[in-house]
Motif scaffolding. Structure first.
Motif, PDB file in Angstrom:
ATOM      1  N   MET A   1       0.839  -1.204   0.000  1.00  0.00           N
ATOM      2  CA  MET A   1       0.000   0.000   0.000  1.00  0.00           C
ATOM      3  C   MET A   1       0.872   1.252   0.000  1.00  0.00           C
ATOM      4  N   THR A   2       0.593   2.167  -0.862  1.00  0.00           N
ATOM      5  CA  THR A   2       1.373   3.412  -0.874  1.00  0.00           C
ATOM      6  C   THR A   2       0.631   4.480  -0.089  1.00  0.00           C
ATOM      7  N   THR A   3       1.449   5.238   0.653  1.00  0.00           N
ATOM      8  CA  THR A   3       0.826   6.346   1.381  1.00  0.00           C
ATOM      9  C   THR A   3       0.994   7.610   0.552  1.00  0.00           C
ATOM     10  N   SER A   4      -0.025   8.375   0.469  1.00  0.00           N
ATOM     11  CA  SER A   4       0.093   9.612  -0.309  1.00  0.00           C
ATOM     12  C   SER A   4       0.712  10.689   0.573  1.00  0.00           C
ATOM     13  N   PRO A   5       1.484  11.601  -0.063  1.00  0.00           N
ATOM     14  CA  PRO A   5       2.141  12.646   0.721  1.00  0.00           C
ATOM     15  C   PRO A   5       1.111  13.506   1.433  1.00  0.00           C
ATOM     16  N   PRO A   6       1.470  14.004   2.605  1.00  0.00           N
ATOM     17  CA  PRO A   6       0.528  14.843   3.324  1.00  0.00           C
ATOM     18  C   PRO A   6       0.146  16.074   2.495  1.00  0.00           C
ATOM     19  N   ALA A   7      -0.994  16.559   2.745  1.00  0.00           N
ATOM     20  CA  ALA A   7      -1.516  17.710   1.988  1.00  0.00           C
ATOM     21  C   ALA A   7      -0.562  18.904   2.055  1.00  0.00           C
ATOM     22  N   ALA A   8       0.097  19.064   3.209  1.00  0.00           N
ATOM     23  CA  ALA A   8       1.008  20.214   3.386  1.00  0.00           C
ATOM     24  C   ALA A   8       2.165  20.145   2.394  1.00  0.00           C
ATOM     25  N   ALA A   9       2.718  18.904   2.195  1.00  0.00           N
ATOM     26  CA  ALA A   9       3.849  18.734   1.264  1.00  0.00           C
ATOM     27  C   ALA A   9       3.406  19.018  -0.164  1.00  0.00           C
ATOM     28  N   LEU A  10       2.219  18.528  -0.511  1.00  0.00           N
ATOM     29  CA  LEU A  10       1.666  18.790  -1.857  1.00  0.00           C
ATOM     30  C   LEU A  10       1.482  20.283  -2.090  1.00  0.00           C
ATOM     31  N   ALA A  11       1.034  20.944  -1.084  1.00  0.00           N
ATOM     32  CA  ALA A  11       0.818  22.389  -1.197  1.00  0.00           C
ATOM     33  C   ALA A  11       2.141  23.108  -1.402  1.00  0.00           C
ATOM     34  N   ALA A  12       3.190  22.625  -0.689  1.00  0.00           N
ATOM     35  CA  ALA A  12       4.518  23.260  -0.829  1.00  0.00           C
ATOM     36  C   ALA A  12       5.034  23.094  -2.255  1.00  0.00           C
ATOM     37  N   VAL A  13       4.864  21.873  -2.829  1.00  0.00           N
ATOM     38  CA  VAL A  13       5.310  21.615  -4.206  1.00  0.00           C
ATOM     39  C   VAL A  13       4.562  22.526  -5.180  1.00  0.00           C
TER      40      VAL A  13
END
Ligand code: 1HN
Length: 358
Positions: A1-13
């Motif tokens: 199972m893959t964990t998706s990056p936290p929303a905060a990291a996605l927002a930073a990208v």
């Protein structure tokens, strides 16, 4: 199972990508995305090891001889283009190499340019090159210089094709955007000095009492005959210790300074004795080799160790050892190698580095 990056990291990208695209029209770009590539931990040249066998190259040169005259071509040359730098007319990032053919009766017209050139004679005797009014006859193994901004033309008054290696600092001069060139008004320049005058003045470990360096930073000797270099190498092979990395290797000098013959290019000639199995070395100056006599093997390894090349070379072959690649030379029957590199530029900048591995 893959964990998706936290929303905060996605927002930073997303925030960074937006920043990059907003600044791009203003010709701004973030250093942190390219820093490692800009400042590698060790040289990471795009240049690849390569080998040109003479038996494969020569037929194309001869076909070029039928396809175009020396005069029409200005210089009838096949460029030795690095396979990893195709379309860039260079053999390393800083150096150009080509094989030039001049047929009996032909003239390559007079011109001058700020690029320095060396000629290393590969096949045929009796053509000449003229530099600022003095001619020198070309013989196999001779190393000849065309100093920066000197008038030069070539002609072949013999009855055989003459072929030589041209080594120029073209990419270096292009990098500095400092190239100028002119065509001469006459096809062949007038001869104003007897052949051998420069050599008599500067070629005997002596120099004229009243003199200026006639070619500035470039050697006043413009032909270093093979006869002399060969004799020196053979005597040293007989009478002196053999270097475990280089065999017997000498560098050509500007007799007025003891430095390299040209400000941008160093030249060398070495003899590997029969049975030589050299130790490995690497250096920052990528180097072009021309095989003068004999046979041997060169093993070349990229810095990361991933790519290894082994070339079996014979007379008149050419090969290139790129910057910081590990190289090792072997010769069962003995051989003589001429080479050139941009070492004087590295030395002037204080960045030349060389390692002799065991
Ligand atoms: C050049 O002047 C010669 O004089 C040879 O023989 C090759 C490659 C590019 C630019 C000038 C020559 C050259 C060159």
């Amino acid at each position: 199972m893959t964990t998706s990056p936290p929303a905060a990291a996605l927002a930073a990208v997303a925030q960074r990508q937006q920043l990059y695209s907003d600044m791009s029209p203003h010709n701004l770009t973030p250093l942190w995305e390219v820093l490692h590539a800009l400042v590698p931990q060790q040289p990471a040249t795009p240049c690849a090891p390569a080998h040109w066998k003479y038996a494969e190259v020569r037929p194309f040169l001869m076909r070029a001889g039928e396809a175009i005259t020396a005069e029409e071509a200005v210089r009838r040359v096949l460029i030795l283009e690095n396979p990893a730098l195709r379309g860039k007319s260079c053999i390393t990032q800083s150096l150009y190499a080509g094989l030039q053919l001049i047929l009996p009766g032909e003239v390559a017209p007079s011109h001058r340019h700020t690029q320095s050139a060396l000629r290393f004679i590969v096949e045929g005797s009796g053509a000449y090159t003229a530099v600022d009014g003095e001619r020198t006859t070309m013989r196999p193994g001779d190393f000849i210089i065309t100093p920066s901004w000197t008038w030069h033309d070539h002609g072949n008054e013999s009855d055989v094709p003459v072929i030589w290696l041209d080594g120029l600092d073209i990419p270096t001069i292009a990098f500095f955007d400092a190239g100028f060139a002119q065509s001469d008004t006459s096809r062949s320049q007038a001869v104003t000095r007897t052949e051998g005058t420069s050599f008599a003045r500067y070629g005997h470990n002596m120099a004229p009492m009243q003199h200026d360096a006639p070619f500035g930073a470039t050697s006043p000797i413009f032909s270093y005959p093979y006869e002399r270099s060969r004799e020196a190498l053979h005597q040293l092979e007989r009478d002196a210790p053999i270097d475990a990395w280089d065999g017997v290797k000498l560098r050509y000098v500007n007799p007025l300074t003891g430095g390299s013959p040209m400000p941008t290019m160093a030249t060398f000639m070495q003899r590997l004795p029969a049975g030589f199995a050299g130790k490995a070395w690497r250096q920052t100056d990528g180097t072009v080799f021309s095989v003068v006599e004999g046979e041997g093997i060169v093993q070349i390894e990229a810095p990361a160790g991933a790519v290894k090349s082994t070339f079996s070379f014979g007379p008149r072959d050419h090969f290139v050892v790129p910057s910081w690649h590990t190289a090792r030379l072997n010769s069962a029957s003995g051989c003589v190698l001429f080479s050139y590199s941009d070492r004087p530029v590295h030395q002037a900048l204080g960045i030349h580095k060389e390692e002799r591995l065991s």
